[in-house]
Motif scaffolding. Structure first.
Motif, mmCIF file in Angstrom:
data_model
loop_
_atom_site.group_PDB
_atom_site.id
_atom_site.type_symbol
_atom_site.label_atom_id
_atom_site.label_comp_id
_atom_site.label_asym_id
_atom_site.label_seq_id
_atom_site.Cartn_x
_atom_site.Cartn_y
_atom_site.Cartn_z
ATOM 1 N N CYS A 30 0.820 -1.228 0.000
ATOM 2 C CA CYS A 30 0.000 0.000 0.000
ATOM 3 C C CYS A 30 0.845 1.266 0.000
ATOM 4 N N TYR A 31 1.956 1.196 0.722
ATOM 5 C CA TYR A 31 2.794 2.384 0.901
ATOM 6 C C TYR A 31 4.246 2.084 0.513
ATOM 7 N N PRO A 32 4.494 1.835 -0.769
ATOM 8 C CA PRO A 32 5.872 1.495 -1.172
ATOM 9 C C PRO A 32 6.869 2.589 -0.825
ATOM 10 N N GLN A 33 6.380 3.834 -0.757
ATOM 11 C CA GLN A 33 7.284 4.946 -0.414
ATOM 12 C C GLN A 33 7.750 4.877 1.046
ATOM 13 N N HIS A 34 7.011 4.096 1.884
ATOM 14 C CA HIS A 34 7.375 3.967 3.304
ATOM 15 C C HIS A 34 7.942 2.583 3.634
ATOM 16 N N ALA A 35 8.177 1.750 2.610
ATOM 17 C CA ALA A 35 8.738 0.414 2.866
ATOM 18 C C ALA A 35 10.052 0.554 3.639
ATOM 19 N N GLY A 36 10.169 -0.177 4.721
ATOM 20 C CA GLY A 36 11.363 -0.084 5.560
ATOM 21 C C GLY A 36 11.271 0.977 6.639
ATOM 22 N N ASN A 37 10.206 1.801 6.606
ATOM 23 C CA ASN A 37 10.014 2.832 7.637
ATOM 24 C C ASN A 37 9.238 2.204 8.791
ATOM 25 N N ASP A 38 9.966 1.739 9.806
ATOM 26 C CA ASP A 38 9.333 0.967 10.876
ATOM 27 C C ASP A 38 8.367 1.810 11.696
ATOM 28 N N ALA A 39 8.691 3.065 11.902
ATOM 29 C CA ALA A 39 7.823 3.936 12.697
ATOM 30 C C ALA A 39 6.466 4.120 12.014
ATOM 31 N N GLU A 40 6.489 4.328 10.703
ATOM 32 C CA GLU A 40 5.237 4.503 9.962
ATOM 33 C C GLU A 40 4.442 3.206 9.924
ATOM 34 N N PHE A 41 5.149 2.070 9.758
ATOM 35 C CA PHE A 41 4.466 0.772 9.786
ATOM 36 C C PHE A 41 3.798 0.546 11.143
ATOM 37 N N ARG A 42 4.524 0.827 12.213
ATOM 38 C CA ARG A 42 3.967 0.622 13.562
ATOM 39 C C ARG A 42 2.745 1.516 13.785
ATOM 40 N N ARG A 43 2.803 2.724 13.287
ATOM 41 C CA ARG A 43 1.664 3.636 13.472
ATOM 42 C C ARG A 43 0.397 3.050 12.851
ATOM 43 N N ILE A 44 0.528 2.550 11.646
ATOM 44 C CA ILE A 44 -0.645 2.020 10.944
ATOM 45 C C ILE A 44 -1.065 0.655 11.496
ATOM 46 N N SER A 45 -0.109 -0.222 11.767
ATOM 47 C CA SER A 45 -0.473 -1.555 12.270
ATOM 48 C C SER A 45 -1.026 -1.478 13.688
ATOM 49 N N ASN A 46 -0.491 -0.586 14.511
ATOM 50 C CA ASN A 46 -1.010 -0.434 15.877
ATOM 51 C C ASN A 46 -2.446 0.089 15.861
ATOM 52 N N ARG A 47 -2.735 0.965 14.902
ATOM 53 C CA ARG A 47 -4.103 1.492 14.797
ATOM 54 C C ARG A 47 -5.074 0.368 14.417
ATOM 55 N N ALA A 48 -4.667 -0.467 13.454
ATOM 56 C CA ALA A 48 -5.523 -1.587 13.033
ATOM 57 C C ALA A 48 -5.686 -2.593 14.163
ATOM 58 N N GLN A 49 -4.602 -2.904 14.850
ATOM 59 C CA GLN A 49 -4.687 -3.880 15.937
ATOM 60 C C GLN A 49 -5.438 -3.313 17.136
ATOM 61 N N GLY A 50 -5.399 -1.989 17.297
ATOM 62 C CA GLY A 50 -6.188 -1.357 18.357
ATOM 63 C C GLY A 50 -7.677 -1.556 18.129
ATOM 64 N N LEU A 51 -8.089 -1.456 16.865
ATOM 65 C CA LEU A 51 -9.492 -1.715 16.521
ATOM 66 C C LEU A 51 -9.860 -3.151 16.888
ATOM 67 N N LEU A 52 -8.994 -4.075 16.561
ATOM 68 C CA LEU A 52 -9.248 -5.481 16.867
ATOM 69 C C LEU A 52 -9.297 -5.721 18.376
ATOM 70 N N ARG A 53 -8.353 -5.115 19.082
ATOM 71 C CA ARG A 53 -8.252 -5.318 20.534
ATOM 72 C C ARG A 53 -9.517 -4.902 21.259
ATOM 73 N N ARG A 54 -10.180 -3.846 20.760
ATOM 74 C CA ARG A 54 -11.401 -3.366 21.419
ATOM 75 C C ARG A 54 -12.554 -4.347 21.286
ATOM 76 N N HIS A 55 -12.408 -5.318 20.376
ATOM 77 C CA HIS A 55 -13.513 -6.257 20.146
ATOM 78 C C HIS A 55 -13.136 -7.710 20.452
ATOM 79 N N ILE A 56 -11.930 -7.951 20.961
ATOM 80 C CA ILE A 56 -11.528 -9.321 21.290
ATOM 81 C C ILE A 56 -12.458 -9.870 22.380
#
Length: 273
Positions: A210-236
């Protein structure tokens, strides 16, 4: 054997044309969760073969793994991929999956399995607990009717798979005679692996696509993945998850009930911190 006829449901039962695309298309967090899940499920043949080899000589379990479990897991992958393609057609699913497969195939090896067969079955119970909880959470997150139907089917499959692995686990526990301490260690180790390996690799390859311009940017990956997993966590479903996780320990009823409430509070952190 006609595998398709034996499946509790098939992709043909899911009317993808009924998807309310406008209801879900804007939800990037949901997209990340569905797409990463479709990658992991579509890699099922790799870890199924590892398990079949591990249980050499146990024809009953091997037959179930190859003729039922693998087919249902791969169908989950196909169905989720079909949903993603319908709602987000601009995403190159095949390219993303190939990149995931190249990395996942290198780490999904038989060396990851427990040397003791019974303890590996306890580990499978943990994995099925994680997937059953994931799809129940996804089912609660969405009101889109087709996704509701699809995640409901997959959740039911994963609960049934848990029960099957648990039945075989009990047979091996009697045969091999290991104690609760070893089982607990396996449970804790596998819970930690669930949150750090498969889903992380899959999420990273969705992100890279989705974001080839940010490939390898761990901080940006964590920001997006943490947001998605936060959504999941609220419904576990914490209560259901804890009951399933504790089952292989076969605790006395009173001790089990004492542990369930405090453990429910930390379950979502265990799974998705």
């Amino acid at each position: 054997m006609n595998y398709v006829a034996a499946l509790p449901w098939t992709l043909e039962n899911i009317d993808l044309d009924r998807i309310d695309v406008a209801q879900v298309r804007h939800d990037e967090d949901l997209f990340f969760l569905l797409c990463s899940s479709s990658f992991v499920e579509s890699g099922s043949e790799l870890y199924t073969q590892n398990l079949i080899d591990h249980f050499a000589g146990d024809q009953e379990l091997q037959t179930w793994l190859s003729q039922h479990w693998e087919h249902e897991e791969l169908q989950h992958g196909r169905a989720l991929a079909a949903y993603v393609r319908k709602v987000w057609p601009e995403f190159d699913w095949d390219k993303g999956f190939q990149a995931f497969w190249n990395e996942y195939g290198a780490v999904c090896t038989s060396e990851q399995l427990e040397p003791c067969r019974g303890l590996e079955l306890a580990a499978r119970c943990v994995v099925e607990t994680g997937t059953a909880s994931l799809y129940r959470a996804l089912n609660e997150i969405t009101d889109e009717p087709v996704l509701k139907q699809l995640t409901g089917h997959i959740k039911s499959d994963e609960v049934r798979h848990f029960k099957h692995f648990y039945q075989h686990y009990r047979l091996y526990r009697e045969r091999e005679g290991f104690g609760r301490y070893k089982v607990l260690r396996v449970i804790l180790r596998r819970v930690n692996e669930i949150k750090s390996e498969d889903s992380d690799i899959a999420l990273r390859h969705v992100f890279n696509q989705c974001y080839p311009q940010h490939a390898g940017n761990d901080a940006e990956f964590r920001r997006i993945s943490n947001r998605a997993q936060g959504l999941l966590r609220r419904h576990i479903p914490a209560g259901m998850t804890v009951k399933m996780l504790l089952k292989p320990l076969d605790l006395p009823a009173r001790l089990q009930s004492l542990l369930e409430k405090p453990l429910a509070k930390i379950t979502e952190k265990l799974f998705l911190h």
